[in-house]
Design a protein around this motif. Sequence first.
Motif, PDB file in Angstrom:
ATOM      1  N   GLY A 313       0.998  -1.097   0.065  1.00 29.75           N
ATOM      2  CA  GLY A 313       0.013   0.065   0.028  1.00 29.75           C
ATOM      3  C   GLY A 313       0.850   1.263   0.236  1.00 29.75           C
ATOM      4  O   GLY A 313       0.442   2.083  -0.746  1.00 29.75           O
ATOM      5  N   THR A 314       1.700   1.201   0.735  1.00 33.04           N
ATOM      6  CA  THR A 314       2.957   2.369   0.573  1.00 33.04           C
ATOM      7  C   THR A 314       3.399   2.492  -0.597  1.00 33.04           C
ATOM      8  O   THR A 314       3.813   3.698  -1.172  1.00 33.04           O
ATOM      9  CB  THR A 314       3.944   2.242   1.842  1.00 33.04           C
ATOM     10  N   ALA A 315       3.864   1.542  -1.366  1.00 33.71           N
ATOM     11  CA  ALA A 315       4.512   1.637  -2.600  1.00 33.71           C
ATOM     12  C   ALA A 315       3.547   2.337  -3.446  1.00 33.71           C
ATOM     13  O   ALA A 315       3.620   3.027  -4.403  1.00 33.71           O
ATOM     14  CB  ALA A 315       4.943   0.081  -3.129  1.00 33.71           C
ATOM     15  N   ILE A 316       2.202   1.804  -3.779  1.00 34.31           N
ATOM     16  CA  ILE A 316       1.108   2.220  -4.290  1.00 34.31           C
ATOM     17  C   ILE A 316       1.028   3.871  -3.925  1.00 34.31           C
ATOM     18  O   ILE A 316       0.829   4.478  -5.102  1.00 34.31           O
ATOM     19  CB  ILE A 316      -0.327   1.406  -4.037  1.00 34.31           C
ATOM     20  N   GLY A 317       1.091   4.202  -2.580  1.00 32.81           N
ATOM     21  CA  GLY A 317       0.631   5.515  -2.335  1.00 32.81           C
ATOM     22  C   GLY A 317       1.787   6.520  -2.806  1.00 32.81           C
ATOM     23  O   GLY A 317       1.697   7.508  -3.147  1.00 32.81           O
ATOM     24  N   MET A 318       3.105   5.845  -2.784  1.00 38.17           N
ATOM     25  CA  MET A 318       4.362   6.422  -3.253  1.00 38.17           C
ATOM     26  C   MET A 318       4.227   6.744  -4.673  1.00 38.17           C
ATOM     27  O   MET A 318       4.599   7.843  -5.216  1.00 38.17           O
ATOM     28  CB  MET A 318       5.423   5.840  -2.893  1.00 38.17           C
ATOM     29  N   ALA A 319       4.118   5.778  -5.564  1.00 37.62           N
ATOM     30  CA  ALA A 319       3.894   6.010  -6.846  1.00 37.62           C
ATOM     31  C   ALA A 319       2.592   6.953  -7.271  1.00 37.62           C
ATOM     32  O   ALA A 319       2.855   7.817  -8.269  1.00 37.62           O
ATOM     33  CB  ALA A 319       3.626   4.695  -7.889  1.00 37.62           C
ATOM     34  N   ILE A 320       1.438   6.593  -6.648  1.00 31.55           N
ATOM     35  CA  ILE A 320       0.551   7.712  -7.102  1.00 31.55           C
ATOM     36  C   ILE A 320       0.809   9.073  -6.716  1.00 31.55           C
ATOM     37  O   ILE A 320       0.430   9.980  -7.476  1.00 31.55           O
ATOM     38  CB  ILE A 320      -0.938   7.142  -6.685  1.00 31.55           C
ATOM     39  N   GLY A 321       1.000   9.212  -5.448  1.00 37.47           N
ATOM     40  CA  GLY A 321       1.518  10.513  -4.783  1.00 37.47           C
ATOM     41  C   GLY A 321       2.400  11.300  -5.848  1.00 37.47           C
ATOM     42  O   GLY A 321       2.643  12.481  -5.939  1.00 37.47           O
ATOM     43  N   MET A 322       3.633  10.375  -6.350  1.00 39.91           N
ATOM     44  CA  MET A 322       4.744  11.062  -6.925  1.00 39.91           C
ATOM     45  C   MET A 322       4.026  11.827  -8.285  1.00 39.91           C
ATOM     46  O   MET A 322       4.393  12.711  -8.968  1.00 39.91           O
ATOM     47  CB  MET A 322       5.849  10.081  -7.321  1.00 39.91           C
ATOM     48  N   PHE A 323       3.226  10.746  -8.980  1.00 35.76           N
ATOM     49  CA  PHE A 323       2.600  11.005 -10.359  1.00 35.76           C
ATOM     50  C   PHE A 323       1.789  12.452 -10.319  1.00 35.76           C
ATOM     51  O   PHE A 323       1.842  13.213 -10.969  1.00 35.76           O
ATOM     52  CB  PHE A 323       1.801  10.027 -10.669  1.00 35.76           C
TER      53      PHE A 323
END
Length: 527
Positions: A313-323
Amino acid sequence: MTWLFAFLLIFPALTWGNSEATAETNDEDLFRVGMEAGYPPFNWTQQTDKNGAVPIDGQKEYAGGYDVEIARKVAEGLGKKLVIVKISWDGLAPALTSGKIDAIIAGMSPTEERKKAIDFSEAYHHAELVMMVKKGSPFEEARSLADFEGAKITGQLGTLHYDAIDQIPGVQKELAMDDFPAMRVALESGVIDGYVSENVEGLTARKINPNFVMVQFDEGKGFELSEADSTVAIGLRKGSPLTEPINEVLGNISREQREEIMATAIEQQPGAEDDATGGFFFWVKKIVEENGVMFLRGAGMTLLISLIGTVLGTAIGMAIGMFRTIPTPKKAGKRGLFNFLNTLFSIYIEVFRGTPMIVQSMVIYYGAAQAFGININRTIAAIIIVSINTGAYMTEIVRGGIFAVDKGQFEAAQAIGMTHYQTMRHIVVPQVIRNILPATGNEFVINIKDTSVLNVIAVSELFFQAKTVSGANFRFFETFSVVCVIYFVMTFAVTQILRRIEKKLDGPGHYEPYGNQMQVQKPETID
């Protein structure tokens, strides 16, 4: 504390001896039966195969009881291998309609409402509704429904027991409860005055817990039930080819045989031979000795799902947050794709932050099978559910962490010719990881507790195991006290580990400049 965390983390590996593949395969030689395995004497969970108990799919525990024996006879009559799938009551019907199981044998009555969604076999048990009250209650001597005027009464959610309460004049109808363990806790604590049950469950409750009294009504003064409401049958999918063969098997089981099976189940149910005396610590010790391994398996599964779910979930959040921090492209094609993805991510975030995880579990696990024929391993499904739920929350946390980085650092990176990707990778992300670590740890702790809703998709996490144990021994306060301690140990261990990681990332509190060889001389002592 670290070793305990690691032990609980790897413990689920010890529970996968009975592969779930047997319960979700299309093998026609299997007869997959769903039940709570926590409603004695109809069904319960035990640690060994004593008295011919059947292994529970995907677990190291076994199921016993009246329903299990009926399921065994049906499987033998069909020439199939019996597979018991342990599912909470709310998840039984979705599991059947989605094809996860072939039948429900769990003390279910063929009500008209249920017949709209599933089919039923002929009856395999006839029930009589009774009222369970606490010893010493003013309703202990009741003999008619009218005697319960003003009483606070409840029943199990989605059952005829709860609907039957409307027949009591002047009753205070409380909210329905999920299962019998919850109702027994409420009765023991005095939250309710009674709950509607069946005579065999009442005999069980009265035998194991002397504080419970079963009220049976005089003829003509009790609940009025239709034939369908007073019977128990096997639930099957609409148009199932198993209906007729199962009816043939049930027709060969005489009434005397059924009564004998029920009497045996009442005699063999867990706790039937226990001495009801003993204080709080006596029962805590006994519960831990008899069910400690089951609790640890549940705790291990809870930690496994919550840890992997938090990391993904953190990886998903990091990817979308950066995008979502990328500047809007100037070219029309790229700008259109950017806006489309940004809208898609916004919908994802709002949907998964705005709906309960228990609803998401039902939709993803059962909905995928029913709508698209996709059968997902229940543990994998649980990890996916926790991951995408966590990702929706972590996306906003990451975005806030990125905006918390000083704007001047972005400008400095741009001034030296760094791209947005290089800026994020080398300058921003390392700071964001440190900044969001406390929030990530908080999500981890929340996930440990929120995994308790996954029992609706048959995941035997810690809370589901606790309900199973308390449903068998009727020692609710003692059982949940033990589980409360286990939850605290897990969350406390996680918190301490994350705090150590934070200190490690922070480094020492002060630094000595390189090459500084100055020595502070001690003042000379004056005689």
